[in-house]
Design an enzyme around this catalytic site. Structure first.
Site, mmCIF file in Angstrom:
data_model
loop_
_atom_site.group_PDB
_atom_site.id
_atom_site.type_symbol
_atom_site.label_atom_id
_atom_site.label_comp_id
_atom_site.label_asym_id
_atom_site.label_seq_id
_atom_site.Cartn_x
_atom_site.Cartn_y
_atom_site.Cartn_z
ATOM 1 N N ASP A 56 71.230 45.730 17.796
ATOM 2 C CA ASP A 56 70.396 44.777 18.527
ATOM 3 C C ASP A 56 71.167 44.126 19.675
ATOM 4 O OD1 ASP A 56 68.600 45.331 16.511
ATOM 5 O OD2 ASP A 56 68.371 43.254 15.851
ATOM 6 N N HIS A 211 72.481 38.144 22.785
ATOM 7 C CA HIS A 211 71.333 37.693 23.583
ATOM 8 C C HIS A 211 71.739 36.612 24.577
ATOM 9 C CE1 HIS A 211 71.352 34.692 20.305
ATOM 10 N NE2 HIS A 211 70.826 33.898 21.196
HETATM 11 ZN ZN LIG Z 1 68.568 39.897 18.664
#
Ligand SMILES: [Zn+2]
Length: 247
Positions: A56, A211
């Site tokens: 991710d 992120h």
């Molecule tokens: Zn994430």
């Protein structure tokens, strides 16, 4: 650690899968088999011996290339849930991920907590990301992982309306803040080894990016991925989540 999830298997997608990009908004969703149960998502099917490595928050120019080298060296295919705005900034790296046979999924445009976002914002976040990834790779985007695991029925409903199948996980540790690759690998191996006897495949989350921005140091996560590949490649089969759809 997020709460452990019930290993729900989202079935009955065979017919819808073939429709690919025939996005028809909510009308389409209402006709989708199984769409009455908005809480369902793909986690891991009852196929012990299979492992999906999922990454991710990339693409991350600092560590994604090294990770790709490791996966290529072992002929392992993985699933990358990309942040749309990072993908737009690094199209060559996104193309490399796709060209090397990995599956690319949608991880939203800017990684907000979608559970707290208005519906229109959720829709925009997912749609813009899918469109950007499709423009870069020429391949339809089918899978979506909610940032922060925000698995709300409303978010899943919007994802499905866009032709996206939500994907959760069943093996995770705090790799994004753990400096030791050994400890990350150890914890994940413990989880994977518990799933087999329960008749489950392993859907592992690691982070090759952050992120918060480009350039995050993901050496521990990438090295942990290498350890997992080295440990399991002879007795397990590494798959992308595409191979689990409809199982
Ligand atoms: Zn994430």
């Amino acid at each position: 650690m997020p709460a452990s999830f019930n290993p729900l298997i989202y079935g009955g997608l065979g017919a819808a899968a073939g429709l690919g990009l025939a996005w028809g908004g909510c009308v389409y969703a209402a006709r989708w088999p199984g769409s009455r149960v908005f809480g369902d998502a793909l986690v891991a099917p009852p196929r012990p011996g299979e492992i999906a490595l999922t990454f991710d928050d990339g693409p991350n120019t600092a560590w994604t290339p090294r990770l790709l080298d490791i996966l290529a060296g072992h002929e392992v295919r993985a699933t990358f849930f990309l942040v749309g705005k990072f993908a737009q900034a690094e199209p060559a790296l996104v193309r490399r991920i796709a060209l090397e046979g990995h599956l690319i999924g949608n991880h939203s445009w800017s990684h907000p907590n979608l559970a707290l976002a208005p519906a229109a914002k959720v829709y925009e976040e997912l749609k813009r990301t899918s469109e950007t990834l499709e423009q870069i790779t020429g391949q339809a985007v089918r899978f979506f992982r909610p940032p922060f695991g925000a698995r709300r029925p409303r978010v899943f409903h919007i994802a499905r309306a866009l032709g996206l199948l939500p994907v959760l996980w069943n093996a995770m540790t705090n790799d994004w803040e753990e400096p030791s690759a050994d400890r990350i690998a150890e914890r994940l191996i413990r989880r994977v080894d518990r799933l087999g006897p329960r008749g489950r495949s392993a859907n592992i989350v690691l982070h090759d990016g952050s992120h918060r921005g480009q350039g995050a140091n993901r050496e521990p996560s990438v090295n942990a991925a290498w350890q997992l590949v080295a440990k399991y490649k002879h007795m397990h089969r590494f798959v992308t989540v595409r191979e689990w759809e409809g199982s």
